[in-house]
Design a protein around this motif. Structure first.
Motif, PDB file in Angstrom:
ATOM      1  N   ALA A 169      46.866  22.643  53.000  1.00  0.00           N
ATOM      2  CA  ALA A 169      47.289  21.132  52.976  1.00  0.00           C
ATOM      3  C   ALA A 169      46.344  20.302  52.151  1.00  0.00           C
ATOM      4  O   ALA A 169      46.859  19.291  51.847  1.00  0.00           O
ATOM      5  N   LEU A 170      45.355  20.539  52.034  1.00  0.00           N
ATOM      6  CA  LEU A 170      44.205  19.802  50.831  1.00  0.00           C
ATOM      7  C   LEU A 170      44.394  20.089  49.380  1.00  0.00           C
ATOM      8  O   LEU A 170      44.081  19.293  48.647  1.00  0.00           O
ATOM      9  N   LEU A 171      45.393  20.924  49.018  1.00  0.00           N
ATOM     10  CA  LEU A 171      45.359  21.422  47.882  1.00  0.00           C
ATOM     11  C   LEU A 171      45.924  20.453  46.699  1.00  0.00           C
ATOM     12  O   LEU A 171      45.467  20.410  45.716  1.00  0.00           O
ATOM     13  N   PRO A 172      46.751  19.595  47.207  1.00  0.00           N
ATOM     14  CA  PRO A 172      47.106  18.429  46.353  1.00  0.00           C
ATOM     15  C   PRO A 172      46.074  17.652  45.789  1.00  0.00           C
ATOM     16  O   PRO A 172      46.204  17.092  44.718  1.00  0.00           O
ATOM     17  N   ASP A 173      45.106  17.442  46.487  1.00  0.00           N
ATOM     18  CA  ASP A 173      43.764  16.862  46.198  1.00  0.00           C
ATOM     19  C   ASP A 173      43.200  17.345  45.166  1.00  0.00           C
ATOM     20  O   ASP A 173      42.285  16.711  44.430  1.00  0.00           O
ATOM     21  N   PHE A 174      43.251  18.518  45.119  1.00  0.00           N
ATOM     22  CA  PHE A 174      42.555  19.395  43.860  1.00  0.00           C
ATOM     23  C   PHE A 174      43.363  19.696  42.609  1.00  0.00           C
ATOM     24  O   PHE A 174      42.844  20.296  41.683  1.00  0.00           O
ATOM     25  N   ASP A 231      43.388  26.289  44.037  1.00  0.00           N
ATOM     26  CA  ASP A 231      42.948  27.033  45.009  1.00  0.00           C
ATOM     27  C   ASP A 231      41.432  27.361  44.594  1.00  0.00           C
ATOM     28  O   ASP A 231      40.506  27.373  45.647  1.00  0.00           O
ATOM     29  N   VAL A 232      41.148  27.710  43.618  1.00  0.00           N
ATOM     30  CA  VAL A 232      39.537  27.951  43.071  1.00  0.00           C
ATOM     31  C   VAL A 232      38.685  26.779  43.421  1.00  0.00           C
ATOM     32  O   VAL A 232      37.573  27.007  44.040  1.00  0.00           O
ATOM     33  N   ALA A 233      39.110  25.448  43.016  1.00  0.00           N
ATOM     34  CA  ALA A 233      38.225  24.550  43.338  1.00  0.00           C
ATOM     35  C   ALA A 233      38.192  24.182  45.038  1.00  0.00           C
ATOM     36  O   ALA A 233      37.214  23.744  45.458  1.00  0.00           O
ATOM     37  N   LEU A 234      39.368  24.315  45.794  1.00  0.00           N
ATOM     38  CA  LEU A 234      39.409  24.146  47.079  1.00  0.00           C
ATOM     39  C   LEU A 234      38.323  25.179  47.991  1.00  0.00           C
ATOM     40  O   LEU A 234      37.834  24.721  48.540  1.00  0.00           O
ATOM     41  N   VAL A 235      38.411  26.482  47.418  1.00  0.00           N
ATOM     42  CA  VAL A 235      37.653  27.457  48.194  1.00  0.00           C
ATOM     43  C   VAL A 235      36.041  26.942  47.791  1.00  0.00           C
ATOM     44  O   VAL A 235      35.221  27.036  48.763  1.00  0.00           O
ATOM     45  N   ALA A 236      35.559  26.477  46.754  1.00  0.00           N
ATOM     46  CA  ALA A 236      34.336  26.002  46.359  1.00  0.00           C
ATOM     47  C   ALA A 236      34.191  24.689  47.400  1.00  0.00           C
ATOM     48  O   ALA A 236      32.958  24.714  47.693  1.00  0.00           O
ATOM     49  N   ARG A 237      35.079  23.849  47.522  1.00  0.00           N
ATOM     50  CA  ARG A 237      34.702  22.968  48.434  1.00  0.00           C
ATOM     51  C   ARG A 237      34.785  23.282  49.973  1.00  0.00           C
ATOM     52  O   ARG A 237      33.729  22.844  50.712  1.00  0.00           O
ATOM     53  N   GLU A 271      41.744  34.876  36.070  1.00  0.00           N
ATOM     54  CA  GLU A 271      40.900  34.785  35.062  1.00  0.00           C
ATOM     55  C   GLU A 271      40.579  33.502  34.308  1.00  0.00           C
ATOM     56  O   GLU A 271      39.777  33.197  33.821  1.00  0.00           O
ATOM     57  N   ALA A 272      41.907  32.872  34.021  1.00  0.00           N
ATOM     58  CA  ALA A 272      42.076  31.672  33.552  1.00  0.00           C
ATOM     59  C   ALA A 272      41.253  30.554  33.977  1.00  0.00           C
ATOM     60  O   ALA A 272      40.537  29.506  33.653  1.00  0.00           O
ATOM     61  N   ALA A 273      41.236  30.579  35.661  1.00  0.00           N
ATOM     62  CA  ALA A 273      40.719  29.401  36.487  1.00  0.00           C
ATOM     63  C   ALA A 273      39.256  29.590  36.616  1.00  0.00           C
ATOM     64  O   ALA A 273      38.395  28.500  36.644  1.00  0.00           O
ATOM     65  N   THR A 274      38.791  30.831  36.633  1.00  0.00           N
ATOM     66  CA  THR A 274      37.386  31.103  36.718  1.00  0.00           C
ATOM     67  C   THR A 274      36.570  31.295  35.703  1.00  0.00           C
ATOM     68  O   THR A 274      35.250  31.531  35.630  1.00  0.00           O
ATOM     69  N   LYS A 275      37.156  31.898  34.305  1.00  0.00           N
ATOM     70  CA  LYS A 275      36.552  32.495  33.212  1.00  0.00           C
ATOM     71  C   LYS A 275      35.865  33.597  33.633  1.00  0.00           C
ATOM     72  O   LYS A 275      34.873  34.012  33.091  1.00  0.00           O
ATOM     73  N   LYS A 276      36.047  34.513  34.488  1.00  0.00           N
ATOM     74  CA  LYS A 276      35.916  35.567  34.966  1.00  0.00           C
ATOM     75  C   LYS A 276      36.763  36.778  34.578  1.00  0.00           C
ATOM     76  O   LYS A 276      37.985  36.576  34.446  1.00  0.00           O
ATOM     77  N   THR A 277      36.263  38.103  34.405  1.00  0.00           N
ATOM     78  CA  THR A 277      37.155  39.155  34.202  1.00  0.00           C
ATOM     79  C   THR A 277      37.834  39.494  35.500  1.00  0.00           C
ATOM     80  O   THR A 277      37.029  39.203  36.691  1.00  0.00           O
ATOM     81  N   ARG A 278      39.030  40.383  35.425  1.00  0.00           N
ATOM     82  CA  ARG A 278      39.500  40.698  36.642  1.00  0.00           C
ATOM     83  C   ARG A 278      38.485  41.676  37.577  1.00  0.00           C
ATOM     84  O   ARG A 278      38.616  41.819  38.837  1.00  0.00           O
ATOM     85  N   ASP A 279      37.359  42.417  36.660  1.00  0.00           N
ATOM     86  CA  ASP A 279      36.459  43.256  37.441  1.00  0.00           C
ATOM     87  C   ASP A 279      35.526  42.349  38.487  1.00  0.00           C
ATOM     88  O   ASP A 279      35.286  43.047  39.398  1.00  0.00           O
ATOM     89  N   GLY A 280      35.411  41.223  38.014  1.00  0.00           N
ATOM     90  CA  GLY A 280      34.770  40.400  38.998  1.00  0.00           C
ATOM     91  C   GLY A 280      35.577  39.507  40.148  1.00  0.00           C
ATOM     92  O   GLY A 280      35.079  38.639  40.730  1.00  0.00           O
ATOM     93  N   LEU A 281      36.954  39.893  40.078  1.00  0.00           N
ATOM     94  CA  LEU A 281      37.800  39.147  40.750  1.00  0.00           C
ATOM     95  C   LEU A 281      38.509  39.967  41.983  1.00  0.00           C
ATOM     96  O   LEU A 281      39.574  39.602  42.399  1.00  0.00           O
ATOM     97  N   GLY A 282      37.957  41.208  41.937  1.00  0.00           N
ATOM     98  CA  GLY A 282      38.693  42.117  42.949  1.00  0.00           C
ATOM     99  C   GLY A 282      39.148  43.370  42.637  1.00  0.00           C
ATOM    100  O   GLY A 282      39.838  44.005  43.269  1.00  0.00           O
TER     101      GLY A 282
END
Length: 335
Positions: free
Chosen positions: A44-49, A245-251, A323-334
């Protein structure tokens, strides 16, 4: 064989899934659906990010309802569970996983009459066998088709208890009704979702038996999915959702108060219950490929799906947005 959708509903959803998506201007809000549970409500907080797109976050009573809305093209993006993802693929629906969100949120609670200690599988198995021999099998409740249901069934099976034969399953679709069922003595155990699990425990109606993560799914719960037509026509909007979503998880990791507040506001439960609930939750935007395949295998063993969907489950996990949101490769994303 237990299936999430009945034949009529499944046929209707199949027809809806082939309907052309309504034309959308790139500037129109991207519609994102989520369910009403402690690990889902942060959506529900996603619009804020959101940056680069307007997000319209829409709450539903259950993940089942969210998936139905996505398939019928009422939503562009949906926060559901790994179970919903696998079930949809089994039905031949067009779903593509793009990110995780929060995992955990499951708890099995024993009615006081069982006098079970936490994690006492031997004691629980003995009670199950005694009740079954007496012709009055223990009544175990959950909301059929949600992550807590599959977590519970997988854990039972691993510990030598057949959830289809050794106990009497009671389906209580709305998790907010679990507390009343325990208080009325209608069930011996319930595998509920937070914050309702904490509500039951803090009300003194039942005690914790186990967090049912000792099975193939682990504590995996939430997955953000969309459809291939949305990716094709609104890729930037999907990227904006994953970025948010990535920003929300960090928050959520940094500030639990916003999480507690949204649970309190959306459910009416106290902040004390909300604070307890999020102890059993883990913000995580990654998509766990190996465990997803294990979930698919377990669901087939439990007769939730009728075929092997491992190839589709792996193929339809699109890591490019993370990958675009975190600048990580998929190997570091599960992956």
């Amino acid at each position: 064989m237990r299936r999430r959708f009945g034949p009529v509903l499944a046929a209707s959803l199949w027809a809806l899934s082939w309907m052309p998506a309504p034309a959308q201007a790139q500037g129109e809000p991207v519609k994102v659906g989520y369910a009403k549970c402690a690990h889902c409500l942060p959506m529900a907080l996603l619009p804020d990010f959101a940056k680069g797109a307007t997000i319209d976050a829409i709450g539903f009573n259950s993940g089942n309802d969210v998936l139905t809305a996505l398939i019928s093209k009422s939503l562009d993006v949906a926060q559901v569970t790994y179970l919903h993802y696998v079930t949809a693929l089994d039905k031949g629906f067009d779903v593509v996983a793009v990110a995780g969100e929060v995992n955990g949120g499951s708890e099995c609670l024993a009615a006081k009459g069982l006098a079970l200690k936490a994690d006492d599988w031997a004691g629980f198995k003995a009670a199950v066998e005694k009740a079954k021999a007496a012709g009055t099998p223990l009544k175990v409740a959950a909301s059929r088709g949600n992550a807590q249901d599959i977590h519970m069934r997988g854990a039972f099976l691993k510990h030598g208890i057949n959830p289809n034969k050794d106990v009497q399953f009671v389906n209580i679709p709305n998790p907010s009704d679990h507390l009343a069922a325990v208080q009325r003595g209608e069930i011996d155990m319930v595998c509920s979702v937070e914050p309702f699990a904490s509500q039951i425990r803090m009300a003194g109606a039942a005690t914790r038996f186990v967090l049912p993560y000792d099975q193939a799914a682990g504590n995996l719960t939430n997955l953000i999915v969309t459809r291939s037509d949305v990716i094709k026509t609104r890729r930037a909007a999907v990227q904006a959702v994953v970025d948010a979503d990535v920003a929300l998880v960090a928050r959520l990791d940094a500030d639990k108060s916003v999480w507690i507040d949204v649970i309190n506001q959306k459910t009416g439960l106290s902040k004390e219950v909300a604070a307890e609930a999020i102890k059993n939750a883990e913000p995580d935007y990654r998509m766990h490929r190996a465990k997803t395949l294990a979930i698919a295998a377990m669901m087939r063993d439990l007769k939730y799906i009728g075929r092997d969907v491992s190839a589709e489950a792996e193929k339809n996990m699109d890591y490019s947005f993370l990958e675009a949101a975190t600048k990580k490769t998929r190997d570091g994303l599960g992956h």
